[in-house]
Design an enzyme around this catalytic site. Structure first.
Site, PDB file in Angstrom:
ATOM      1  N   GLY A 200      16.794  -8.100 -19.015  1.00 30.59           N
ATOM      2  CA  GLY A 200      16.943  -6.786 -18.425  1.00 30.59           C
ATOM      3  C   GLY A 200      18.286  -6.201 -18.808  1.00 30.59           C
TER       4      GLY A 200
ATOM      5  N   GLN B 292      25.458  -0.742 -18.738  1.00 31.27           N
ATOM      6  CA  GLN B 292      25.991  -1.934 -19.403  1.00 31.27           C
ATOM      7  C   GLN B 292      26.339  -1.677 -20.872  1.00 31.27           C
ATOM      8  OE1 GLN B 292      22.716  -4.543 -17.615  1.00 31.27           O
ATOM      9  NE2 GLN B 292      24.411  -5.975 -17.970  1.00 31.27           N
TER      10      GLN B 292
ATOM     11  N   CYS C  47      24.085 -12.479 -15.974  1.00 33.63           N
ATOM     12  CA  CYS C  47      24.234 -11.075 -16.325  1.00 33.63           C
ATOM     13  C   CYS C  47      24.872 -10.969 -17.701  1.00 33.63           C
ATOM     14  CB  CYS C  47      25.105 -10.387 -15.269  1.00 33.63           C
ATOM     15  SG  CYS C  47      25.366  -8.634 -15.573  1.00 33.63           S
ATOM     16  N   LEU C  48      24.344 -10.075 -18.525  1.00 33.87           N
ATOM     17  CA  LEU C  48      24.900  -9.899 -19.867  1.00 33.87           C
ATOM     18  C   LEU C  48      26.327  -9.362 -19.816  1.00 33.87           C
ATOM     19  CD1 LEU C  48      21.750  -8.476 -21.706  1.00 33.87           C
ATOM     20  CD2 LEU C  48      22.618 -10.833 -21.674  1.00 33.87           C
TER      21      LEU C  48
ATOM     22  N   HIS D 268      18.338  -6.541  -9.409  1.00 33.81           N
ATOM     23  CA  HIS D 268      19.587  -6.785 -10.135  1.00 33.81           C
ATOM     24  C   HIS D 268      19.952  -5.559 -10.982  1.00 33.81           C
ATOM     25  CE1 HIS D 268      22.293  -9.525 -12.626  1.00 33.81           C
ATOM     26  NE2 HIS D 268      22.135  -8.493 -13.428  1.00 33.81           N
ATOM     27  N   GLU D 269      18.973  -5.034 -11.725  1.00 34.71           N
ATOM     28  CA  GLU D 269      19.247  -3.905 -12.620  1.00 34.71           C
ATOM     29  C   GLU D 269      19.491  -2.606 -11.848  1.00 34.71           C
ATOM     30  OE1 GLU D 269      20.063  -4.572 -15.563  1.00 34.71           O
ATOM     31  OE2 GLU D 269      19.192  -6.565 -15.690  1.00 34.71           O
TER      32      GLU D 269
ATOM     33  N   HIS E  69      22.972  -2.476 -10.766  1.00 40.95           N
ATOM     34  CA  HIS E  69      23.876  -1.991 -11.820  1.00 40.95           C
ATOM     35  C   HIS E  69      23.981  -0.472 -11.788  1.00 40.95           C
ATOM     36  CE1 HIS E  69      25.318  -5.283 -14.257  1.00 40.95           C
ATOM     37  NE2 HIS E  69      24.100  -5.801 -14.379  1.00 40.95           N
TER      38      HIS E  69
END
Length: 175
Positions: A46, A51, A98-99, A140-141, A144
């Site tokens: 995701g 990000q 997380c990226l 989660h996304e 963000h």
């Protein structure tokens, strides 16, 4: 499609609240394509537009499953202006990563099921129930998009350790 740079903690942009997408344009479609390429390259499941330093309410996701032959069955999805409209009282715990916080994983407790409303790349509005990994990932996304990171759900001690580690790494990289 273009590979974009993923911003990493402690970058302050990760705390921005993303703006709604007014309409699906060729630029929004290209951004989604770039996000998929970046997400797959990372690799991740995701990615929120913020990000890659684009403060728009846009998420790409691919919760690929392996079939009985070991083949990956990708199901790439785009969520524009997603919002959670219902949450279960039942909670579940998943190990999240997380990226934007590379190589750090921790268990996070979230609602086990959510109902999400979003627009697709054709501009159509959808409502969908999510559970399991899908529920965790969409929460989660969407976090963000609201400037919230998964480490915000951890104890202050763990959170402080993570921030210190990434601040030190950023200082070393700048030298």
């Amino acid at each position: 499609m273009a590979l974009r740079e993923i911003i990493i903690l402690p970058d302050k942009q990760l705390r921005l609240v993303s703006k709604p997408v007014e309409k699906v344009t060729p630029e929004i479609r290209k951004l989604a394509d770039d996000m998929f390429e970046t997400m797959y390259d990372a690799p991740g499941i995701g990615l929120a537009a913020i990000q890659i330093a684009e403060p728009l309410r846009l998420i790409t996701m691919d919760l690929a499953k392996r079939d009985e032959n070991g083949e990956t069955q990708p199901k790439p999805r785009v969520f524009i202006n997603p919002e959670i409209i219902a949450r279960s009282e039942e909670l579940s715990v998943y190990e999240e990563g997380c990226l934007s916080i590379p190589e750090y994983y921790e268990e996070v407790e979230r609602p086990a099921r959510v109902r999400v409303r979003y627009m697709d790349l054709d501009g159509k509005l959808h409502e969908e129930d999510a559970d399991g990994l899908f529920a965790t990932c969409i929460q989660h996304e969407i976090d963000h998009l609201n400037g919230v990171l998964f480490v915000d759900y951890l104890s202050k001690l763990k959170r402080d350790r993570v921030f210190k580690k990434f601040e030190k790494a950023a200082k070393r990289a700048a030298e």
